[in-house]
Design an enzyme around this catalytic site. Structure first.
Site, short mmCIF file in Angstrom:
data_model
loop_
_atom_site.label_atom_id
_atom_site.label_comp_id
_atom_site.label_asym_id
_atom_site.label_seq_id
_atom_site.Cartn_x
_atom_site.Cartn_y
_atom_site.Cartn_z
N TYR A 134 0.85 -1.19 0.00
CA TYR A 134 0.00 0.00 0.00
C TYR A 134 0.88 1.24 0.00
O TYR A 134 1.50 1.59 1.00
CB TYR A 134 -1.00 -0.05 1.17
CG TYR A 134 -2.21 -0.88 0.77
CD1 TYR A 134 -2.06 -2.22 0.45
CD2 TYR A 134 -3.47 -0.31 0.61
CE1 TYR A 134 -3.14 -2.98 0.01
CE2 TYR A 134 -4.55 -1.06 0.19
CZ TYR A 134 -4.37 -2.40 -0.12
OH TYR A 134 -5.44 -3.15 -0.55
N LYS A 187 2.28 -15.59 -0.05
CA LYS A 187 2.60 -16.04 -1.42
C LYS A 187 4.12 -16.22 -1.48
O LYS A 187 4.81 -15.62 -2.32
CB LYS A 187 2.09 -14.98 -2.41
CG LYS A 187 2.22 -15.33 -3.87
CD LYS A 187 1.32 -16.44 -4.33
CE LYS A 187 1.60 -16.77 -5.79
NZ LYS A 187 0.98 -18.04 -6.22
N ASP A 220 -3.45 -17.75 -3.31
CA ASP A 220 -4.33 -18.11 -4.43
C ASP A 220 -5.13 -19.37 -4.11
O ASP A 220 -6.36 -19.40 -4.27
CB ASP A 220 -3.52 -18.26 -5.75
CG ASP A 220 -2.16 -18.93 -5.57
OD1 ASP A 220 -1.81 -19.28 -4.42
OD2 ASP A 220 -1.45 -19.10 -6.58
N ASP A 244 -6.89 -7.28 2.62
CA ASP A 244 -7.91 -6.36 2.10
C ASP A 244 -8.81 -7.09 1.10
O ASP A 244 -10.04 -7.01 1.15
CB ASP A 244 -7.20 -5.18 1.42
CG ASP A 244 -8.09 -3.97 1.30
OD1 ASP A 244 -9.19 -3.96 1.91
OD2 ASP A 244 -7.71 -3.03 0.59
N ASP A 248 -13.06 -8.77 1.65
CA ASP A 248 -14.25 -8.54 0.82
C ASP A 248 -14.83 -9.88 0.35
O ASP A 248 -16.05 -10.07 0.30
CB ASP A 248 -13.92 -7.67 -0.40
CG ASP A 248 -14.00 -6.17 -0.07
OD1 ASP A 248 -13.61 -5.80 1.05
OD2 ASP A 248 -14.43 -5.38 -0.93
#
Ligand code: NAD
Length: 354
Positions: A134, A187, A220, A244, A248
């Site tokens: 970010y 990851k 993933d 983040d 959602d």
């Protein structure tokens, strides 16, 4: 007497509508719990603050927040903030770094009366909040995105040992009070150094919590597992951007963003802030679902109660949680959940149940 100073920041889009209902519910809880005193202080942020004070996050707001115990922040319409105007900072990102709100807690669970494809979902995403991919929070000064030439952008991702370890500790600590299971999501097969360091830090912290089961997943594959078997997961510890996105996704599993609360946690300040954005598509229509913002404040009260060993704050949090559930159970719902209640009608019913 339990006294807390709480800042109220409306934000943009649906922010003023959902924050108004949240304050209504909070005031109802204050009236009901003997000895709980909440001093509410309105502070400007967002586009209205820019119009009036020339900044989306006036320095007076930041200074005032440092004297508060907690705050309520409505969402902000950051995609319209002019990237070349230094007065248009993202209040959300800036406050997280400025006040060192290092862990973002985003729960997702089933609610009574809200039918979804999944049952028994009860997970808590613990997301790093002050570095990562970010650009507005990963440098001490300046922005972590560069344009060396007009056709190239370089974005920096920062992962540090100190911030990864303290984030992991929050996750394991919270897991102890839940189902005692942590999934570390990363990851590291590709981001070998950054995610590698993050996973190493989580593994080190895990040794302090032998009573908590720990597993780790590539992000993933984890996205798939979350959709196949969301009920299997308890606490999920992850870096900023993965958290983040996954939060959602988690909201989508249990009924949508209107049901997705969040708490930004620092050592001496708590910021209640729903997971969702400012929903410009429905702003000003009095149809937004205020549950996410109301339950963000409920999380703030609960954490104040735990930290200060304060039964009054815990009672207020419990009353708000039950009131939201009762409201849903009796079939009162905003349009995102298939109902016809307006934002303010929904807030009225929750306040009456409190
Ligand atoms: P969004 O979360 O605002 O909206 C996504 C969808 O969910 C929309 O259809 C919206 O109507 C719906 N939705 C969201 N909250 C809802 C609620 N409480 N009740 C009913 N429906 C709701 O995401 P977006 O459209 O990608 O972003 C809109 C703006 O919000 C952008 O400027 C973005 O930068 C900003 N944003 C801010 C924050 C924040 O302030 N924390 C977070 C995410 C996005």
């Amino acid at each position: 007497m339990s006294t807390y100073k709480i800042a109220v920041m409306e934000g943009d889009g649906i922010g003023p509508e959902i924050v108004a209902e949240t304050v209504k519910v909070l005031q109802a809880a204050q009236r009901k719990v003997d000895g709980l005193k909440l001093e509410l202080a309105e502070l400007p942020v967002g586009l209205a603050a820019y119009e009036r004070y020339g900044s989306t996050l006036p320095s007076s707001t930041v200074e005032a927040l440092k004297t508060c115990d907690g705050g309520i922040l409505g969402p902000v319409t950051t995609h319209v903030y002019n990237v070349h105007d230094e007065s248009m900072v993202n209040p959300s990102g800036k406050l997280r770094t400025e006040l060192d709100l290092y862990a973002n807690l985003r729960p997702a669970r089933n609610f009574p009366g809200v039918n979804t494809r999944f049952e028994n979902v009860d997970m808590l995403i613990v997301r790093e909040n002050t570095e990562g991919m970010y650009a507005d929070r990963n440098l001490h000064e300046g922005n972590g995105e560069f344009m060396p030439d007009p056709d190239t952008v370089v974005s920096l991702r920062v992962v540090s040992r100190r911030k990864s370890e303290r984030l992991a500790r929050v996750g394991f600590e919270l897991a102890r009070a839940r189902r005692k299971s942590v999934a570390v999501v990363h990851k590291k097969n590709v981001l070998r150094r950054g995610c590698g360091l993050f996973v190493d830090c989580c593994s080190m912290v895990a040794e302090e919590y032998p009573d908590v089961a720990v597993s780790d997943f590539h992000v993933d594959a984890f996205a798939m597992f979350m959709v196949q078997h969301p009920e299997k997961f308890d606490v999920i510890v992850t870096t900023n951007m993965f958290g983040d996105i996954l939060s959602d996704l988690a909201a989508g599993l249990v009924g949508g963003l209107g049901l997705a609360p969040g708490l930004n946690l620092g050592d001496r300040f708590l910021l209640a802030q729903a997971t969702h954005g400012s929903a410009p598509d429905i702003a000003g229509k009095n149809i937004a679902n205020p549950i996410a913002e109301i339950l963000s404040v409920q999380m703030m009260l609960e954490m104040l109660g735990i930290r200060n060993k304060d039964g009054r704050a815990l009672e207020a949090a419990g009353r708000i949680k039950t009131a939201v559930e009762k409201t849903l159970e009796q079939g009162v719902r905003t349009p995102d959940l298939g109902g016809t209640a307006t934002t303010s009608e929904f807030g009225d019913v929750v306040a009456s149940h409190v």
